[in-house]
Write a protein that holds these residues in place. Structure first.
Motif, PDB file in Angstrom:
ATOM      1  N   ALA A 101       0.701 -10.573  -9.183  1.00 23.57           N
ATOM      2  CA  ALA A 101       1.751  -9.571  -8.956  1.00 23.57           C
ATOM      3  C   ALA A 101       2.454  -9.106 -10.229  1.00 23.57           C
ATOM      4  O   ALA A 101       3.305  -8.210 -10.155  1.00 23.57           O
ATOM      5  CB  ALA A 101       2.783 -10.148  -7.990  1.00 23.57           C
ATOM      6  N   GLU A 102       2.114  -9.648 -11.392  1.00 19.83           N
ATOM      7  CA  GLU A 102       2.933  -9.361 -12.566  1.00 19.83           C
ATOM      8  C   GLU A 102       2.873  -7.908 -13.017  1.00 19.83           C
ATOM      9  O   GLU A 102       3.786  -7.432 -13.690  1.00 19.83           O
ATOM     10  CB  GLU A 102       2.573 -10.286 -13.718  1.00 19.83           C
ATOM     11  CG  GLU A 102       1.181 -10.105 -14.282  1.00 19.83           C
ATOM     12  CD  GLU A 102       0.920 -10.996 -15.487  1.00 19.83           C
ATOM     13  OE1 GLU A 102       1.888 -11.614 -15.983  1.00 19.83           O
ATOM     14  OE2 GLU A 102      -0.230 -11.079 -15.922  1.00 19.83           O
ATOM     15  N   ARG A 103       1.816  -7.168 -12.662  1.00 23.85           N
ATOM     16  CA  ARG A 103       1.737  -5.757 -13.034  1.00 23.85           C
ATOM     17  C   ARG A 103       2.364  -4.829 -12.001  1.00 23.85           C
ATOM     18  O   ARG A 103       2.499  -3.626 -12.256  1.00 23.85           O
ATOM     19  CB  ARG A 103       0.273  -5.333 -13.218  1.00 23.85           C
ATOM     20  CG  ARG A 103      -0.403  -5.902 -14.441  1.00 23.85           C
ATOM     21  CD  ARG A 103      -1.826  -5.387 -14.562  1.00 23.85           C
ATOM     22  NE  ARG A 103      -2.509  -6.013 -15.662  1.00 23.85           N
ATOM     23  CZ  ARG A 103      -2.476  -5.564 -16.926  1.00 23.85           C
ATOM     24  NH1 ARG A 103      -1.809  -4.473 -17.215  1.00 23.85           N
ATOM     25  NH2 ARG A 103      -3.116  -6.206 -17.877  1.00 23.85           N
ATOM     26  N   PHE A 104       2.712  -5.345 -10.844  1.00 27.88           N
ATOM     27  CA  PHE A 104       3.211  -4.488  -9.772  1.00 27.88           C
ATOM     28  C   PHE A 104       4.497  -3.781 -10.204  1.00 27.88           C
ATOM     29  O   PHE A 104       5.464  -4.434 -10.607  1.00 27.88           O
ATOM     30  CB  PHE A 104       3.473  -5.312  -8.520  1.00 27.88           C
ATOM     31  CG  PHE A 104       2.228  -5.737  -7.784  1.00 27.88           C
ATOM     32  CD1 PHE A 104       0.972  -5.352  -8.224  1.00 27.88           C
ATOM     33  CD2 PHE A 104       2.323  -6.506  -6.636  1.00 27.88           C
ATOM     34  CE1 PHE A 104      -0.168  -5.745  -7.551  1.00 27.88           C
ATOM     35  CE2 PHE A 104       1.178  -6.906  -5.944  1.00 27.88           C
ATOM     36  CZ  PHE A 104      -0.071  -6.518  -6.405  1.00 27.88           C
ATOM     37  N   SER A 105       4.495  -2.459 -10.114  1.00 30.44           N
ATOM     38  CA  SER A 105       5.674  -1.700 -10.554  1.00 30.44           C
ATOM     39  C   SER A 105       5.825  -0.384  -9.797  1.00 30.44           C
ATOM     40  O   SER A 105       6.511   0.518 -10.253  1.00 30.44           O
ATOM     41  CB  SER A 105       5.580  -1.413 -12.060  1.00 30.44           C
ATOM     42  OG  SER A 105       4.393  -0.686 -12.363  1.00 30.44           O
ATOM     43  N   THR A 106       5.188  -0.281  -8.620  1.00 27.04           N
ATOM     44  CA  THR A 106       5.313   0.922  -7.804  1.00 27.04           C
ATOM     45  C   THR A 106       5.781   0.555  -6.405  1.00 27.04           C
ATOM     46  O   THR A 106       5.615  -0.582  -5.949  1.00 27.04           O
ATOM     47  CB  THR A 106       3.981   1.676  -7.692  1.00 27.04           C
ATOM     48  OG1 THR A 106       3.052   0.886  -6.924  1.00 27.04           O
ATOM     49  CG2 THR A 106       3.390   1.969  -9.063  1.00 27.04           C
ATOM     50  N   GLN A 107       6.343   1.537  -5.716  1.00 30.66           N
ATOM     51  CA  GLN A 107       6.818   1.305  -4.357  1.00 30.66           C
ATOM     52  C   GLN A 107       5.666   0.944  -3.434  1.00 30.66           C
ATOM     53  O   GLN A 107       5.824   0.109  -2.530  1.00 30.66           O
ATOM     54  CB  GLN A 107       7.527   2.569  -3.845  1.00 30.66           C
ATOM     55  CG  GLN A 107       8.424   2.331  -2.645  1.00 30.66           C
ATOM     56  CD  GLN A 107       9.604   1.428  -2.957  1.00 30.66           C
ATOM     57  OE1 GLN A 107      10.179   1.492  -4.042  1.00 30.66           O
ATOM     58  NE2 GLN A 107       9.965   0.568  -2.005  1.00 30.66           N
ATOM     59  N   PHE A 108       4.504   1.536  -3.656  1.00 32.49           N
ATOM     60  CA  PHE A 108       3.334   1.226  -2.833  1.00 32.49           C
ATOM     61  C   PHE A 108       2.932  -0.236  -2.989  1.00 32.49           C
ATOM     62  O   PHE A 108       2.631  -0.926  -2.009  1.00 32.49           O
ATOM     63  CB  PHE A 108       2.172   2.144  -3.220  1.00 32.49           C
ATOM     64  CG  PHE A 108       0.895   1.851  -2.483  1.00 32.49           C
ATOM     65  CD1 PHE A 108       0.787   2.082  -1.118  1.00 32.49           C
ATOM     66  CD2 PHE A 108      -0.211   1.326  -3.151  1.00 32.49           C
ATOM     67  CE1 PHE A 108      -0.390   1.803  -0.427  1.00 32.49           C
ATOM     68  CE2 PHE A 108      -1.386   1.034  -2.474  1.00 32.49           C
ATOM     69  CZ  PHE A 108      -1.475   1.292  -1.104  1.00 32.49           C
ATOM     70  N   GLU A 109       2.921  -0.717  -4.232  1.00 31.56           N
ATOM     71  CA  GLU A 109       2.562  -2.120  -4.468  1.00 31.56           C
ATOM     72  C   GLU A 109       3.587  -3.056  -3.845  1.00 31.56           C
ATOM     73  O   GLU A 109       3.244  -4.121  -3.299  1.00 31.56           O
ATOM     74  CB  GLU A 109       2.434  -2.372  -5.972  1.00 31.56           C
ATOM     75  CG  GLU A 109       1.190  -1.728  -6.573  1.00 31.56           C
ATOM     76  CD  GLU A 109       1.217  -1.697  -8.085  1.00 31.56           C
ATOM     77  OE1 GLU A 109       0.136  -1.756  -8.703  1.00 31.56           O
ATOM     78  OE2 GLU A 109       2.323  -1.602  -8.675  1.00 31.56           O
TER      79      GLU A 109
END
Length: 960
Positions: A899-907
């Motif tokens: 999860a460390e790259r997650f940076s969008t509302q979709f993610e």
């Protein structure tokens, strides 16, 4: 008897049982073996007289509680185990055993509750799981019924009459268990030697898996003495906590086996028990040494000298701790063994420490400086436990931090003593402090110490084995040692160990012993008691950011959160206020220490109009530091003018604090970026590593956006001088730097140079790798550079480079080399290769279970691999959870890596949906990691939306 081992006269009576039960054990094992040959697995399972469902609703019955009642106290065990290292006719590996435990009744009761999990029992004629007899002339009550309570992992024995207070009894059981490959309890490990598959039996009992090997009172406070006997094949050697008393050949059912008996252990907890049956060999200390030290491993590893460094280190580190603790090593021997399959890094079993091969074995021709350092620190960590954790043990798992935090802290002291030229104590700031700051800045963090009643189930216990427990525990103890002084701290520890030897304690016992030393020392002045000071650091989560205003001399503190708008729903009796010891300097001159005891205060000497002020000198305190804008500018000017005027640890601190304060929206992101401008003049490892770690966040957030180009260009300009510096001092890469830290920074220089496109870097790594491909029997790459060279060459190559790396991984006989290749294989930019790599983790013959979670995390760190891992993780959830959900470090790092790259509302929506879909089953030891991943994703979304444009503009401006 072992050193320091004592048994009361009353308990001496029960020794009469031992001679009889040793014979009974052998006969019973023979009977069990004979029976098992004629029973299938289903029929071998006990049919209980009352087996409640594992999902039965909670009740107030004692057997539906996870904690044992305080009515019984074990005194000693007599355990005989016989692991089968060959498959039976059903394709199963198993072990049989008998166990007797002598216990004393402390409170009148008609129930015996003893832990048991995944064991099948041979029924007595009365259809009971166990037999009970009285000791010392005491008559035993009749057993009415027995059953296994699977949810709470208990054997329940209901008696017709009550046990008598003060009387001792003997509980005998006969059982069978699977010798599985799950890396828990009593399990099997496999390896190939000279083309032949070998099987060994070993253990991992911590925290709650001794009950999988034999029925026991499996709680740390239930200390006892263990008499162990192992039956094993003729070609094998058996090891346990105590030294071998003798080995003899016997015949059971026409089968020749060896029987090895061991010296009784010291009084200790069940989780520290260990058994190993293998064909390993060893090297050992000279006969003149007062402690027998043996390093065990695969024959090839020992014969090629891979255990030599561990043997060289062990004796001086043991002697260092004897002096540090002012307490003699409690045992007669120290065995350390490297296992091919092991879930943790190492385990501090008393007298028989078990390790991953990468944590104990070292080959200077293949292993890097980082591998060597890892071996030194891990050995030091485990040996520190021989006193702190084993001799004196936490009463319950809610104080696990005291065991592990302390061992983590002093592991650097022991390693520094063994390798004084490395300056390894400075690395605590990087590896422990900065690492745990990230997690402890989340509202989903947790205090170091919890109430006992908050930690009960195995899953709750497993969750405690996290970075808060280890790293925060280490850093608050380091802070305590610093403001007390090391001599005062060590004297308090010595008094603590002497008072609670062979017993258990709680953290307040340590505070009391330290306070007694402080009260007797007129040179130590504290603003409050140790209890008042330290409870604020361990009973509430998080840490403060201390803000220094050099205009007014004002100092303030506030709870630091990476998302400044996050709501903290965990109340604190201290209102997130700490007693903060602040060491500080003014324009390079140390100004002593000041205590901040409230939210705000004034310290007049910190007021200045022209001189820079630096707080938390050498980063001894567990807090971040912020300044007024003018002082930030003065520090920036000093870094640009003469960065060496600021201590090297604080140069790393300034960078790390600035970037994290910017993420928390306390200072501007452009100010944090400005702190990197001087790096073209920096040559030290710690500031560079701090910068690279923080800039990595920018890579994670922007690697797929238009910001990435200017980011690469800016960093290329900063790393180019460092790359050139190492090229020159190594005579164009033909030599290695002499300094330990310099070797690390050379790796940083090459890695970042290749990442940002410095001329000649990619060509250099590809040429080295190509030379190796053309000459596979002669690797030209220095061990320190292998990981970065392998990774960059495979990333810029194709299937040929990947397949060669995979072949070398499969052929690697040294674990450290295998792990470098395993990481490098995740660097490819070919999605189909990454998918194939991920599929290999589902097959333990391709990638060992102990390494599979690392592969998944490695691939997730690749910008191309991250979405592939997310799909793989969800598509194979049942397998992943079953194999990794019980080991906190593995599962925690797995979830964080994904999860460390997650940076969008979709993610974020995907992550929250995933949590909802599996909420009913839970996430085991990864529960907190899942909450932390969601919280971090929300913070990432907010940060990117607020900072993307200004980062882009700043990079373009400063890339020229």
């Amino acid at each position: 008897m072992g050193k320091g081992f004592y048994i009361s006269k009353r308990l001496g009576l029960v020794f009469l049982v031992l001679g009889i039960s040793a014979v009974v054990s052998i006969l019973a094992l023979s009977v069990i073996y004979s029976q098992e040959k004629h029973k299938n697995k289903e029929n071998s399972t006990v049919v209980s007289t009352a087996v409640p469902s594992s999902k039965s609703p909670p009740s107030n019955k004692p057997w539906d509680k996870y904690r044992l009642p305080d009515s019984l106290s074990p005194q000693f065990y007599n355990v005989t185990l016989w692991p089968r290292l060959e498959m039976d006719e059903r394709g199963m590996y198993f072990f049989t055993g008998t166990s007797g435990v002598a216990f004393t009744c402390l409170k009148e009761t008609d129930l015996i509750l003893i832990h048991s999990s995944e064991l099948n029992y041979t029924l007595t004629p009365q259809t009971h799981h166990a037999m009970l007899t009285g000791l010392g002339g005491t008559s035993a009550p009749v057993i009415l019924e027995t059953w296994l309570q699977t949810q709470t992992q208990l054997m329940v024995i209901h008696l017709k009459d009550k046990l008598k207070v003060g009387k001792s009894y003997w509980l005998h059981t006969e059982f069978r268990g699977e010798l599985s490959d799950d890396l828990e309890g009593f399990y099997r490990s496999e390896f190939v030697e000279n083309g032949v598959k070998k099987v060994l039996a070993t253990t991992q009992m911590q925290p709650t898996d001794a009950r999988k090997a034999f029925p026991c009172f499996d709680e740390p406070a239930m200390k006892a003495v263990f008499h162990v006997t192992l039956l094993h094949p003729p070609e094998t050697v058996a090891l346990s906590n105590g030294i071998e008393l003798g080995t003899e050949s016997i015949t059971i059912n026409n089968q020749e086996v060896l029987r090895t008996r061991f010296e009784p252990t010291a009084k200790m907890s069940t989780y520290l028990l260990a058994f190993v049956v293998s064909e390993f060999t060893n090297i050992q200390s000279s006969p003149e040494a007062d402690i027998l030290i043996r390093i065990w491993a695969r024959r090839e590893a020992i014969e090629t000298g891979q255990g030599d460094y561990a043997l060289k280190l062990t004796f001086p580190i043991l002697k260092f701790f004897e002096k540090y603790y002012n307490t003699t090593y409690p045992l007669s021997k120290s065995d350390q063994i490297a296992l091919p399959d092991f879930s943790a890094g190492a385990m501090e079993n008393w007298g028989l420490v078990t390790y991953r091969e990468t944590s104990l074995l070292y080959n200077p021709k293949v292993s890097s400086s980082a591998n060597k350092q890892w071996v030194a620190v891990v050995i030091s960590h485990e040996l520190a436990h021989m006193w702190f954790g084993n001799l004196v043990t936490m009463r319950w798992w809610n104080n696990l931090w005291l065991n592990e935090g302390f061992a983590t802290y002093v592991s650097y002291l022991g390693a520094d003593y063994a390798e004084p030229t490395w300056n390894i104590k400075d690395l605590m700031v990087l590896h422990e402090l900065q690492a745990v700051f990230e997690v402890d800045a989340l509202v989903s963090s947790h205090p170091l110490s919890s109430r006992e009643d908050e930690i009960a189930t195995p899953d709750q216990i497993n969750e405690l084995f996290d970075t808060i427990t280890y790293s925060k525990g280490a850093m608050v103890l380091r802070m305590l040692s610093e403001f007390l002084s090391e001599p005062v701290f060590a004297k308090g520890l010595s008094n603590y160990l002497q008072q609670y030897a062979y017993d258990t304690s709680v953290y307040t016992d340590l505070w009391q012993k330290l306070q007694e030393v402080v009260d007797a020392d007129s040179n130590v002045h504290l603003p409050a008691s140790i209890n008042e000071i330290m409870n604020r650091w361990i009973l509430q989560m998080g840490y403060p950011v201390v803000t220094v205003n050099t205009h007014t001399g004002g100092i303030s503190q506030q709870h630091f959160l990476i998302d400044s708008e996050a709501e903290v729903d965990s109340p604190s009796q201290y209102n997130y206020e700490w007693f903060v010891p602040i060491t500080w300097m003014k324009k390079g001159v140390n100004m002593g220490q000041h205590w901040l005891l409230s939210k705000t205060a004034t310290h007049e000497p910190m007021r200045t109009n022209s001189e820079w002020v630096l707080a938390n000198v050498n980063v001894t305190g567990y807090f971040r530091v912020n300044y007024d804008p003018q002082n930030w500018e003065r520090l920036l000017a000093q870094l640009s003018l003469d960065h060496k005027a600021i201590p090297v640890l604080n140069r790393g601190q300034i960078i790390d604090d600035a970037f994290n304060l910017a993420r928390a929206n306390i200072i501007h992101t452009t100010l944090a970026l400005s702190m990197t401008m001087y790096l073209s003049e920096e040559r030290e490892y710690i500031p560079w590593e701090s910068a690279i770690k923080n800039v990595r966040y920018f890579f994670l957030m922007f690697e797929q956006s238009e910001v990435f180009g200017p980011l690469k260009m800016y960093l290329r300009g900063k790393v180019q001088p460092l790359f050139d510096h190492f090229r020159v001092i190594t005579s164009n890469w033909t030599q290695m730097p002499s300094g330990h830290m310099d070797r690390y920074n050379q790796v940083n220089a090459i890695s970042l140079a290749c990442k940002t496109g410095v001329d000649g870097c990619s060509e250099l790594t590809r040429a080295w790798y190509r030379w190796w491909m053309d000459n596979p029997d002669s690797n030209p790459i220095h061990p320190d550079l292998k990981m970065t060279v392998y990774c960059n060459a495979i990333a810029s190559g194709g299937v040929e480079e990947w397949d060669f790396g995979w072949k070398m991984f499969k052929n690697a006989s040294i674990a450290a080399e295998a792990m470098k290749l395993l990481f490098a294989l995740s660097c490819t930019t070919e999605p189909w290769l990454l998918n194939r790599f991920l599929e290999y983790t589902l097959n333990s013959s391709a990638i060992k279970k102990q390494d599979a979670s690392f592969v998944i995390s490695y691939v997730a760190g690749n910008v191309i691999g991250q979405p592939l891992v997310w799909e793989f993780f969800r598509g194979n959830w049942e397998y992943v959870f079953k194999n990794f959900g019980g080991g906190s470090f593995l599962f925690e790092s797995l979830i964080q890596g994904i999860a460390e790259r997650f940076s969008t509302q979709f993610e974020l929506q995907q992550l929250e949906r995933f949590k909802e879909d599996y909420a009913a089953k839970g996430f085991g030891s990864g529960t907190q990691a899942m909450d932390q991943a969601i919280e971090t994703t929300k913070a990432n979304i907010k940060w990117v939306s607020e900072n993307k444009k200004q980062v882009m503009d700043w990079m373009i401006k400063h890339s020229a």
